[in-house]
Enzyme design. Structure first.
Site, PDB file in Angstrom:
ATOM      1  N   SER A 263      10.865   2.552 -10.899  1.00 38.31           N
ATOM      2  CA  SER A 263      12.146   1.842 -10.972  1.00 38.31           C
ATOM      3  C   SER A 263      11.936   0.334 -11.001  1.00 38.31           C
ATOM      4  O   SER A 263      12.584  -0.375 -11.763  1.00 38.31           O
ATOM      5  CB  SER A 263      13.065   2.244  -9.812  1.00 38.31           C
ATOM      6  OG  SER A 263      12.463   2.004  -8.565  1.00 38.31           O
TER       7      SER A 263
ATOM      8  N   GLY B  93       8.429  -0.996  -9.974  1.00 36.46           N
ATOM      9  CA  GLY B  93       6.985  -1.225 -10.064  1.00 36.46           C
ATOM     10  C   GLY B  93       6.365  -1.839  -8.831  1.00 36.46           C
ATOM     11  O   GLY B  93       5.248  -2.337  -8.871  1.00 36.46           O
TER      12      GLY B  93
ATOM     13  N   SER C  60       3.580   4.877  -8.677  1.00 34.06           N
ATOM     14  CA  SER C  60       4.578   5.131  -9.710  1.00 34.06           C
ATOM     15  C   SER C  60       4.001   4.990 -11.115  1.00 34.06           C
ATOM     16  O   SER C  60       4.629   5.417 -12.088  1.00 34.06           O
ATOM     17  CB  SER C  60       5.765   4.163  -9.552  1.00 34.06           C
ATOM     18  OG  SER C  60       5.337   2.817  -9.685  1.00 34.06           O
TER      19      SER C  60
ATOM     20  N   GLY D 230      12.894  -2.559  -7.295  1.00 38.78           N
ATOM     21  CA  GLY D 230      13.802  -1.564  -7.859  1.00 38.78           C
ATOM     22  C   GLY D 230      14.583  -0.855  -6.766  1.00 38.78           C
ATOM     23  O   GLY D 230      14.024  -0.442  -5.749  1.00 38.78           O
TER      24      GLY D 230
ATOM     25  N   GLY E 120      15.928   2.073  -6.794  1.00 37.38           N
ATOM     26  CA  GLY E 120      15.626   3.501  -6.668  1.00 37.38           C
ATOM     27  C   GLY E 120      14.586   3.771  -5.600  1.00 37.38           C
ATOM     28  O   GLY E 120      14.785   4.588  -4.698  1.00 37.38           O
TER      29      GLY E 120
ATOM     30  N   HIS F 262      13.362   1.494  -3.355  1.00 34.89           N
ATOM     31  CA  HIS F 262      13.622   0.752  -2.120  1.00 34.89           C
ATOM     32  C   HIS F 262      14.411   1.588  -1.124  1.00 34.89           C
ATOM     33  O   HIS F 262      14.011   1.743   0.040  1.00 34.89           O
ATOM     34  CB  HIS F 262      14.373  -0.532  -2.459  1.00 34.89           C
ATOM     35  CG  HIS F 262      14.585  -1.448  -1.298  1.00 34.89           C
ATOM     36  ND1 HIS F 262      13.548  -2.020  -0.602  1.00 34.89           N
ATOM     37  CD2 HIS F 262      15.739  -1.913  -0.713  1.00 34.89           C
ATOM     38  CE1 HIS F 262      14.029  -2.793   0.369  1.00 34.89           C
ATOM     39  NE2 HIS F 262      15.351  -2.741   0.315  1.00 34.89           N
TER      40      HIS F 262
ATOM     41  N   TYR G 142       5.515   1.751   7.988  1.00 34.05           N
ATOM     42  CA  TYR G 142       6.731   1.704   7.170  1.00 34.05           C
ATOM     43  C   TYR G 142       6.409   2.256   5.786  1.00 34.05           C
ATOM     44  O   TYR G 142       5.516   1.757   5.103  1.00 34.05           O
ATOM     45  CB  TYR G 142       7.231   0.268   7.100  1.00 34.05           C
ATOM     46  CG  TYR G 142       8.442   0.016   6.220  1.00 34.05           C
ATOM     47  CD1 TYR G 142       9.434   0.977   6.025  1.00 34.05           C
ATOM     48  CD2 TYR G 142       8.605  -1.223   5.593  1.00 34.05           C
ATOM     49  CE1 TYR G 142      10.538   0.722   5.235  1.00 34.05           C
ATOM     50  CE2 TYR G 142       9.718  -1.493   4.807  1.00 34.05           C
ATOM     51  CZ  TYR G 142      10.677  -0.517   4.619  1.00 34.05           C
ATOM     52  OH  TYR G 142      11.773  -0.762   3.834  1.00 34.05           O
TER      53      TYR G 142
ATOM     54  N   TYR H 297       5.872   0.129   2.743  1.00 34.76           N
ATOM     55  CA  TYR H 297       4.598  -0.595   2.711  1.00 34.76           C
ATOM     56  C   TYR H 297       3.483   0.443   2.591  1.00 34.76           C
ATOM     57  O   TYR H 297       2.613   0.557   3.446  1.00 34.76           O
ATOM     58  CB  TYR H 297       4.406  -1.437   3.974  1.00 34.76           C
ATOM     59  CG  TYR H 297       5.420  -2.527   4.184  1.00 34.76           C
ATOM     60  CD1 TYR H 297       6.171  -3.043   3.116  1.00 34.76           C
ATOM     61  CD2 TYR H 297       5.644  -3.064   5.450  1.00 34.76           C
ATOM     62  CE1 TYR H 297       7.103  -4.053   3.312  1.00 34.76           C
ATOM     63  CE2 TYR H 297       6.573  -4.079   5.658  1.00 34.76           C
ATOM     64  CZ  TYR H 297       7.304  -4.563   4.594  1.00 34.76           C
ATOM     65  OH  TYR H 297       8.217  -5.564   4.792  1.00 34.76           O
TER      66      TYR H 297
END
Length: 528
Positions: free
Chosen positions: A105, A107, A114, A174, A176, A178, A465, A468
């Protein structure tokens, strides 16, 4: 060669040969034409093969981490669909041909998952799936997955200056991906995460079927809001609830050197930042000079949801050691604060938020931790020493929790890092010379500082997280990595929510079509 035999053929050809690649391209195009009932000319507009002159440009345009520019693990084909039907066809054709599917979405995947894979795969780039519809009447917006945070913020600001959205600080991310990992940002102490504000979604499953919230059910809807949506399907769009923002907000950047007490101020910050009023977000960026001078400094970077007249007394009471004065602060509106936090000047044109690529793109490696008790001065001193000794840009970014984050339970969404966390740490090292030797040296620095911090951060599990992403924590090595093996990394990201994610994954994607090195496993899978 029959399609049913092609998957076996591909597995025997790793790395895949030019002949096999050409065969796959031909079969895939034929499959798309069949499923879309389109002429070949229409399909040619959305498909890019390795032999295409545009392939490198399309691939690298949104590779936000150039660490893998010279990698051989690139997609056999890239699709840039304009319509959901083209994504549905891509899923069905990938299944028929035994190819993996990866979706990009924005990168920004920290490990490049991705757009990289060791097995033959197709990448669906959502660059053209990015419409945004803001509805002020019910304070919501529909945002397609390929839109960037900057595009969303820009669109909201053009509709009204009374609303904002609590998501990340980097505009080119992006939406999507996130939201799929939670989505923390500068308003999380006031409003929580981006994922906490999703009220509906569209996702395409492994059979090419489109689901909204009602159709997917509450379990899947729970899972995709912070629990790795790419493990369940292809997100088409999120329906988000906007938040009201004050007409005036305030930002400040206060830089301090070692001589000016930077280390003592960070030590004190640990006791304050998570406890202050939820309108105030003060993060610390502690970094070296990035050169041979081996100096260290800290920037206290803040967003306050109000004016200077409230902020200065609040800081004087809670954090007098910083010595904040009115002249250090800048009042602005919310969209200007987005620019400010992202590193732009507040008077720069807002259209800069529409830039899809990261400013100052460099190779980087990041890792993360959560801190539950203030780290003693001696512990931080060792970390600062390592930061200074690194011969390229190295930093620790400390982002405070508390406020609204304390009010949301660990199981409300898959993102479990709520009450009890003082702050999140991102360890980040960036370098310009992308040689194998240089990369190894800087990757080792990240591992070294992470090892050093072990006694001072969360335990059982040592949390991380998901946005990350860090493959050092562990990765799936087989098509069907066992749940127990995947738990090694999965419980660090999702803690007690990991088992529920695996149970939902098993029901929704029982063939484990949507998989990668850190995708949610099937609950009953064994190592294959």
């Amino acid at each position: 060669m029959e399609m049913s035999h092609l998957a076996v053929f591909l597995m025997l050809l790793l790395p895949i040969s030019c002949t096999a690649s050409a065969l796959v391209e031909k079969k895939y195009k034929e499959c798309l034409i069949t499923h879309l009932h389109e002429k070949s000319e229409s399909v040619e507009k959305i498909i890019f093969t390795k032999s295409s002159s545009q392939y490198p440009q399309v691939l690298e345009a949104l590779e936000q981490n150039p660490r893998w520019v010279n990698s051989s693990r690139k997609p056999l084909l890239i699709l840039t669909p304009f319509h959901e039907s083209e994504i549905q066809a891509a899923i069905r054709c990938s299944k028929e041909l035994g190819l993996q599917l990866r979706v990009r979405s924005g990168g920004h995947d920290y490990e490049g998952l991705s757009f990289l894979s060791k097995v033959p795969f197709v990448m669906v780039d959502l660059i053209n799936i990015r419409s945004i519809e803001v509805n002020l009447a019910d304070e919501t917006a529909w945002v397609q997955a390929g839109a960037s945070l900057g595009e969303l913020y820009y669109k909201i600001s053009k509709a009204s200056n009374l609303y904002g959205f609590p998501a990340g600080t980097c505009p080119s991310i992006g939406i999507g991906g996130h939201i799929s990992g939670g989505g923390q940002g500068a308003m999380m102490r006031k409003h929580g995460l981006a994922a906490d504000h999703v009220i509906d979604a569209y996702i395409i499953d492994a059979n090419g079927k489109i689901h909204d919230r009602k159709l997917m059910g509450e379990d899947v809807f729970w899972a995709i809001r912070g629990g790795s949506a790419t493990s369940f399907g292809v997100i088409l769009a999120w329906k988000i609830r906007l938040v009201r923002v004050p007409p005036i907000v305030t930002g400040f950047n206060v830089d301090r050197t070692v001589e000016e007490g930077a280390k003592n101020l960070i030590q004190r910050w640990q006791y304050i930042a998570h406890e202050v009023h939820e309108d105030l977000f003060v993060r610390v960026i502690a970094q070296n000079s990035g050169d041979q001078s081996r100096t260290f400094g800290a920037t206290f970077n803040s967003l306050f949801l109000g004016g200077i007249d409230r902020l200065v007394p609040l800081m004087t009471e809670s954090f007098p050691e910083l010595g904040l004065q009115a002249k250090d602060c800048t009042e602005m509106n919310w969209i200007q604060s987005v620019m400010f936090i992202a590193g732009y000047h507040i008077d720069d044109p807002l259209e800069l938020l529409l830039n899809r690529t990261t400013s100052f793109k460099s190779s980087f490696k990041a890792k993360s931790d959560f801190v539950k008790e203030p780290i003693p001065k001696s512990g931080l001193e060792g970390a600062w020493k390592m930061v200074v000794e690194e011969d390229t840009t190295a930093m620790l970014i400390l982002e405070p929790y508390g406020g609204k984050m304390n009010e949301i339970s660990e199981s409300e969404t898959p993102f479990p890092h709520r009450k009890g966390n003082l702050y999140n740490i991102q360890y980040l090292v960036k370098w310009e010379v992308n040689s194998i030797e240089a990369s190894k040296r800087h990757l080792e620095w990240a591992k070294m500082v992470y090892r050093y911090m072990t006694p001072y951060v969360s335990k059982s599990p040592r949390a991380a997280y998901f946005n990350y992403k860090d493959l050092d924590l562990g990765k799936n090595k087989h098509d069907n990595t066992s749940y127990s093996k995947a738990s090694i990394w999965g419980e660090k990201y999702f803690k007690g929510n990991f088992r529920r994610l695996a149970q939902i994954k098993t029901k929704f994607d029982p063939q484990n079509f949507f998989r990668n090195e850190q995708s949610i496993p099937l609950i009953n899978a064994r190592d294959s």
